[in-house]
Design a protein around this motif. Structure first.
Motif, PDB file in Angstrom:
ATOM      1  N   ASP A   1      -1.021 -13.240   1.782  1.00 23.29           N
ATOM      2  CA  ASP A   1       0.067 -12.823   0.894  1.00 23.29           C
ATOM      3  C   ASP A   1       1.084 -11.909   1.573  1.00 23.29           C
ATOM      4  O   ASP A   1       2.200 -11.757   1.095  1.00 23.29           O
ATOM      5  N   HIS A   2       0.705 -11.288   2.680  1.00 25.74           N
ATOM      6  CA  HIS A   2       1.634 -10.434   3.435  1.00 25.74           C
ATOM      7  C   HIS A   2       0.975 -10.032   4.743  1.00 25.74           C
ATOM      8  O   HIS A   2      -0.246 -10.161   4.909  1.00 25.74           O
ATOM      9  N   GLY A   3       1.803  -9.517   5.676  1.00 26.57           N
ATOM     10  CA  GLY A   3       1.267  -8.937   6.897  1.00 26.57           C
ATOM     11  C   GLY A   3       1.052  -7.444   6.692  1.00 26.57           C
ATOM     12  O   GLY A   3       0.830  -6.985   5.566  1.00 26.57           O
ATOM     13  N   ARG A   4       1.138  -6.683   7.771  1.00 24.59           N
ATOM     14  CA  ARG A   4       0.960  -5.223   7.690  1.00 24.59           C
ATOM     15  C   ARG A   4       1.756  -4.576   8.829  1.00 24.59           C
ATOM     16  O   ARG A   4       2.322  -5.270   9.667  1.00 24.59           O
ATOM     17  N   GLY A   5       1.732  -3.260   8.874  1.00 27.05           N
ATOM     18  CA  GLY A   5       2.304  -2.556  10.010  1.00 27.05           C
ATOM     19  C   GLY A   5       1.691  -3.082  11.294  1.00 27.05           C
ATOM     20  O   GLY A   5       0.551  -3.535  11.305  1.00 27.05           O
TER      21      GLY A   5
ATOM     22  N   HIS B   1      -0.739   0.059   6.280  1.00 26.80           N
ATOM     23  CA  HIS B   1       0.292  -0.081   5.236  1.00 26.80           C
ATOM     24  C   HIS B   1       0.985  -1.449   5.272  1.00 26.80           C
ATOM     25  O   HIS B   1       0.963  -2.145   6.284  1.00 26.80           O
ATOM     26  N   HIS B   2       1.623  -1.765   4.154  1.00 27.68           N
ATOM     27  CA  HIS B   2       2.547  -2.904   4.121  1.00 27.68           C
ATOM     28  C   HIS B   2       3.575  -2.616   3.042  1.00 27.68           C
ATOM     29  O   HIS B   2       3.214  -2.256   1.922  1.00 27.68           O
ATOM     30  N   ASN B   3       4.838  -2.711   3.404  1.00 27.90           N
ATOM     31  CA  ASN B   3       5.918  -2.461   2.442  1.00 27.90           C
ATOM     32  C   ASN B   3       7.236  -3.001   2.985  1.00 27.90           C
ATOM     33  O   ASN B   3       7.272  -3.557   4.091  1.00 27.90           O
TER      34      ASN B   3
ATOM     35  N   THR C   1     -10.343  -7.681   2.784  1.00 23.21           N
ATOM     36  CA  THR C   1      -9.639  -7.360   4.034  1.00 23.21           C
ATOM     37  C   THR C   1      -8.492  -6.364   3.803  1.00 23.21           C
ATOM     38  O   THR C   1      -8.266  -5.477   4.618  1.00 23.21           O
ATOM     39  N   ASP C   2      -7.777  -6.528   2.700  1.00 26.26           N
ATOM     40  CA  ASP C   2      -6.639  -5.633   2.426  1.00 26.26           C
ATOM     41  C   ASP C   2      -7.104  -4.247   1.986  1.00 26.26           C
ATOM     42  O   ASP C   2      -6.556  -3.231   2.414  1.00 26.26           O
ATOM     43  N   ASP C   3      -8.108  -4.216   1.140  1.00 29.93           N
ATOM     44  CA  ASP C   3      -8.513  -2.921   0.578  1.00 29.93           C
ATOM     45  C   ASP C   3      -9.160  -2.006   1.611  1.00 29.93           C
ATOM     46  O   ASP C   3      -8.915  -0.797   1.618  1.00 29.93           O
TER      47      ASP C   3
ATOM     48  N   ALA D   1      -8.424  -2.051   4.686  1.00 32.26           N
ATOM     49  CA  ALA D   1      -7.308  -1.605   5.536  1.00 32.26           C
ATOM     50  C   ALA D   1      -6.607  -0.393   4.919  1.00 32.26           C
ATOM     51  O   ALA D   1      -6.332   0.593   5.601  1.00 32.26           O
ATOM     52  N   HIS D   2      -6.344  -0.469   3.612  1.00 36.47           N
ATOM     53  CA  HIS D   2      -5.706   0.686   2.949  1.00 36.47           C
ATOM     54  C   HIS D   2      -6.580   1.939   3.080  1.00 36.47           C
ATOM     55  O   HIS D   2      -6.069   3.055   3.138  1.00 36.47           O
ATOM     56  N   ASP D   3      -7.879   1.735   3.112  1.00 33.32           N
ATOM     57  CA  ASP D   3      -8.801   2.866   3.248  1.00 33.32           C
ATOM     58  C   ASP D   3      -9.013   3.291   4.707  1.00 33.32           C
ATOM     59  O   ASP D   3      -9.893   4.113   4.990  1.00 33.32           O
TER      60      ASP D   3
HETATM   61 ZN   LIG Z   1      -2.412  -4.101   0.103  1.00 31.32          ZN
END
Ligand SMILES: [Zn+2]
Length: 371
Positions: A294-298, A306-308, A247-249, A251-253
């Motif tokens: 482990d985290h949310g996202r924009g 992104h997430h930061n 799911t995360d990867d 999204a980054h793409d």
């Molecule tokens: Zn990520």
């Protein structure tokens, strides 16, 4: 293997072995088995609202985005209908009949990360050790956990052999995050081979390297889950951690369609896992499931990939719990602010263990969940 089984009264064992006993009992007794599941970087937006149309439109390369199969599969008029299309087992069965979920901010249910980095290693470390370790963990580098984790603690507390604490992850770095002392737990992560006598599973082990992903460190979740299911069949581990990653990867793409498809597949895995535990007399009605991210996202169509530490949405998390000792409550509406550093102590409490004995500085259990 399972010392508490011997302490169960005879009538309880008889009850468990009855064929009609298909739904889990609601009991005061704590379950013997713990299953922790993480879905990497899954936003509350999709979990509680399903497909987000603006995000889909912005991410699609096509002017005919609304005709695409993925959009057609998961679009519906209301958030409730959309999320049930996306995660039919989670919403249609798990949360409606067996468990509860926190983090729907529209209902006043809030859960956030404690760590300020808002990416994977700090997030998983917070979940598994019960503390944000902002100074010690500042990257996703492959370094051993600076502190013992919940998994190591339970192994020690219950005096389990290594095989009774299993970890299966799509992302290779999870291997380092889950244990302070390398070699404590049974781990299969990244593109690591999985040894088995089963011919199909053995072929999957070879095939995982031939069906490459766009990412060097993350294999397809399908392999992670296949190995995990096989391991459960073979070992019935008291403690299991399944870390799905796609799911995360995607999204980054900027592949929102694939994020949705991955989440839908994860939902299928949840159903299969649930049925696997319910079909085994040892684990039926005797396992507790904790699922989180482990985290949310924009939180808009232009930053969702992104997430930061600059993005507010990236700190927003959620947690679902299914336990035979807890009533099914569906979505939580109002409760004290929850944090991801409470997941370890809450999970431990669900299986009758006091995490404070291990780490008095860790986030406290979410006591309100147990009332
Ligand atoms: Zn990520």
């Amino acid at each position: 293997m399972n010392p508490r089984t011997a302490l169960k009264p005879l009538w309880a064992l008889l009850l468990l072995s009855m064929p009609w006993h298909s739904s889990p009992r609601l009991c005061a007794e704590v379950p013997d088995y713990l299953v922790i599941i993480t879905l990497d970087g899954v936003r509350t937006t999709e979990l509680f609202g399903g497909l987000d149309r603006d995000t889909y439109k912005a991410a699609s390369k096509s002017a005919e985005w609304a005709d695409e199969a993925t959009y057609q599969s998961y679009w519906a008029e209301t958030p409730q209908a959309r999320r049930e299309k996306l995660m039919p087992f989670f919403w249609g069965e798990w949360m409606s009949q067996h468990g509860s979920v926190i983090g729907n901010r529209a209902l006043g249910s809030q859960m956030d990360l404690r760590n300020r980095h808002r990416f994977s290693y700090p997030g998983y470390s917070e979940i598994l050790t019960g503390q944000a370790r902002d100074q010690q963990i500042k990257s996703n580098d492959k370094i051993q956990s600076p502190a013992p984790t919940l998994l190591e603690f339970l192994k020690k507390e219950w005096q389990l052999p290594k095989a009774q604490v299993g970890v299966f992850s799509s992302w290779d770095t999870i291997r380092y995050i889950v244990e302070q002392k390398a070699g404590s737990l049974f781990i299969n992560s990244g593109f690591e081979p999985y040894q088995s006598d089963d011919a199909v599973i053995q072929s999957f082990s070879l095939l995982q390297k031939e069906t490459t992903t766009p990412w060097n460190s993350v294999r397809h979740d399908a392999y992670t889950f296949a190995f995990c299911q096989h391991y459960i069949d073979q070992q019935s581990p008291r403690v299991l951690y399944l870390a799905l990653g796609e799911t995360d990867d995607w999204a980054h793409d900027v592949r929102y369609d694939r994020v949705l498809e991955s989440l839908h597949r994860s939902d299928r895995y949840l159903r299969a896992l649930w049925e696997q535990y319910q079909s085994n007399p040892k684990t039926r009605g005797n396992a507790c499931f904790v699922m989180t991210t482990d985290h949310g996202r924009g939180d808009n169509p232009f930053n969702w990939m992104h997430h930061n530490d600059k993005l507010d949405g990236a700190k927003q998390t959620w947690m679902a719990v299914v336990s035979p000792s807890l009533a099914a409550r569906g979505e939580w509406h109002a409760h004290p602010q929850a944090h991801s550093d409470q997941v370890a102590a809450t999970s431990a409490k669900l299986v009758g263990v006091d995490y404070q004995l291990h780490d008095p500085m860790a986030g406290k259990p979410m006591e309100w969940l147990f009332r």
